[in-house]
Design a protein around this motif. Sequence first.
Motif, PDB file in Angstrom:
ATOM      1  N   GLY A   1      44.064 104.195  22.353  1.00  0.00           N
ATOM      2  CA  GLY A   1      44.880 105.259  22.691  1.00  0.00           C
ATOM      3  C   GLY A   1      46.297 105.461  22.325  1.00  0.00           C
ATOM      4  N   GLU A   2      46.831 104.847  20.912  1.00  0.00           N
ATOM      5  CA  GLU A   2      47.436 105.115  19.642  1.00  0.00           C
ATOM      6  C   GLU A   2      46.668 105.778  18.452  1.00  0.00           C
ATOM      7  OE1 GLU A   2      48.021 101.274  17.803  1.00  0.00           O
ATOM      8  OE2 GLU A   2      48.852 100.490  19.515  1.00  0.00           O
ATOM      9  N   LEU A   3      45.058 106.006  18.375  1.00  0.00           N
ATOM     10  CA  LEU A   3      44.519 106.881  18.091  1.00  0.00           C
ATOM     11  C   LEU A   3      44.977 108.120  18.437  1.00  0.00           C
ATOM     12  CD1 LEU A   3      43.019 107.011  15.254  1.00  0.00           C
ATOM     13  CD2 LEU A   3      41.093 106.838  16.412  1.00  0.00           C
TER      14      LEU A   3
ATOM     15  N   ALA B   1      39.579  90.860  28.150  1.00  0.00           N
ATOM     16  CA  ALA B   1      41.054  91.657  26.842  1.00  0.00           C
ATOM     17  C   ALA B   1      40.456  91.960  25.634  1.00  0.00           C
ATOM     18  CB  ALA B   1      41.781  89.671  26.442  1.00  0.00           C
ATOM     19  N   ALA B   2      39.294  92.258  25.085  1.00  0.00           N
ATOM     20  CA  ALA B   2      38.683  93.370  24.530  1.00  0.00           C
ATOM     21  C   ALA B   2      38.628  94.102  24.582  1.00  0.00           C
ATOM     22  CB  ALA B   2      37.633  92.276  23.376  1.00  0.00           C
ATOM     23  N   THR B   3      38.752  94.927  25.358  1.00  0.00           N
ATOM     24  CA  THR B   3      38.387  96.095  26.118  1.00  0.00           C
ATOM     25  C   THR B   3      39.800  96.292  26.241  1.00  0.00           C
ATOM     26  OG1 THR B   3      36.586  95.110  27.475  1.00  0.00           O
ATOM     27  CG2 THR B   3      37.914  98.005  28.279  1.00  0.00           C
ATOM     28  N   ASP B   4      40.368  95.484  26.640  1.00  0.00           N
ATOM     29  CA  ASP B   4      42.498  96.342  26.868  1.00  0.00           C
ATOM     30  C   ASP B   4      42.762  96.641  25.813  1.00  0.00           C
ATOM     31  OD1 ASP B   4      42.475  95.790  29.558  1.00  0.00           O
ATOM     32  OD2 ASP B   4      42.804  93.839  29.838  1.00  0.00           O
ATOM     33  N   ARG B   5      42.258  95.719  24.700  1.00  0.00           N
ATOM     34  CA  ARG B   5      42.593  95.660  23.085  1.00  0.00           C
ATOM     35  C   ARG B   5      42.232  97.887  22.521  1.00  0.00           C
ATOM     36  NH1 ARG B   5      46.695  96.007  19.246  1.00  0.00           N
ATOM     37  NH2 ARG B   5      45.419  95.621  17.039  1.00  0.00           N
ATOM     38  N   LEU B   6      40.626  97.692  23.071  1.00  0.00           N
ATOM     39  CA  LEU B   6      40.428  98.796  22.660  1.00  0.00           C
ATOM     40  C   LEU B   6      41.041 100.126  23.171  1.00  0.00           C
ATOM     41  CD1 LEU B   6      37.635  99.514  21.087  1.00  0.00           C
ATOM     42  CD2 LEU B   6      36.079  99.407  22.649  1.00  0.00           C
ATOM     43  N   ILE B   7      40.897  99.929  24.256  1.00  0.00           N
ATOM     44  CA  ILE B   7      41.797 100.876  25.137  1.00  0.00           C
ATOM     45  C   ILE B   7      43.195 101.340  24.108  1.00  0.00           C
ATOM     46  CG2 ILE B   7      42.510 101.622  27.033  1.00  0.00           C
ATOM     47  CD1 ILE B   7      40.521 100.293  28.702  1.00  0.00           C
ATOM     48  N   LEU B   8      43.764 100.855  24.383  1.00  0.00           N
ATOM     49  CA  LEU B   8      45.115 100.210  23.530  1.00  0.00           C
ATOM     50  C   LEU B   8      45.274 100.975  22.170  1.00  0.00           C
ATOM     51  CD1 LEU B   8      47.682  99.805  23.458  1.00  0.00           C
ATOM     52  CD2 LEU B   8      47.802  97.542  22.418  1.00  0.00           C
ATOM     53  N   LEU B   9      44.201 100.320  21.057  1.00  0.00           N
ATOM     54  CA  LEU B   9      43.460 101.113  19.977  1.00  0.00           C
ATOM     55  C   LEU B   9      43.328 102.725  20.377  1.00  0.00           C
ATOM     56  CD1 LEU B   9      41.820  98.084  18.325  1.00  0.00           C
ATOM     57  CD2 LEU B   9      44.734  99.055  17.743  1.00  0.00           C
TER      58      LEU B   9
ATOM     59  N   LYS C   1      44.386 103.490   8.991  1.00  0.00           N
ATOM     60  CA  LYS C   1      44.385 103.430  10.208  1.00  0.00           C
ATOM     61  C   LYS C   1      43.551 102.548  11.451  1.00  0.00           C
ATOM     62  CE  LYS C   1      47.419 101.830  14.406  1.00  0.00           C
ATOM     63  NZ  LYS C   1      49.044 101.765  14.419  1.00  0.00           N
ATOM     64  N   ALA C   2      42.364 103.766  11.189  1.00  0.00           N
ATOM     65  CA  ALA C   2      41.307 103.471  12.295  1.00  0.00           C
ATOM     66  C   ALA C   2      40.063 102.512  11.188  1.00  0.00           C
ATOM     67  CB  ALA C   2      40.193 105.041  11.984  1.00  0.00           C
ATOM     68  N   GLY C   3      40.254 102.706  10.185  1.00  0.00           N
ATOM     69  CA  GLY C   3      38.522 101.741   9.125  1.00  0.00           C
ATOM     70  C   GLY C   3      39.724 100.321   9.173  1.00  0.00           C
TER      71      GLY C   3
END
Length: 64
Positions: A41-43, A31-39, A62-64
């Motif tokens: 991509g957004e960045l 779940a944490a990995t999926d969230r990191l991938i999503l973030l 947003k990154a901070g």
Amino acid sequence: QREYGDDPVARARQQHIALLKKAQRRQEVLAATDRLILLAGELRNEAAQHEAGRSMKANAAKAG
């Protein structure tokens, strides 16, 4: 044997609990990995928009 004694039922129960905890940790990592991938991509998308004239300050906040 020291940890469980001579009780095979207690040993099996402890092993089952350990397997459940391991599976739960794996799910949390996924779940944490999926969230990191999503973030990420957004960045990346926001950085691409910056190249088109958007403020980098908003991206940094947003990154901070």
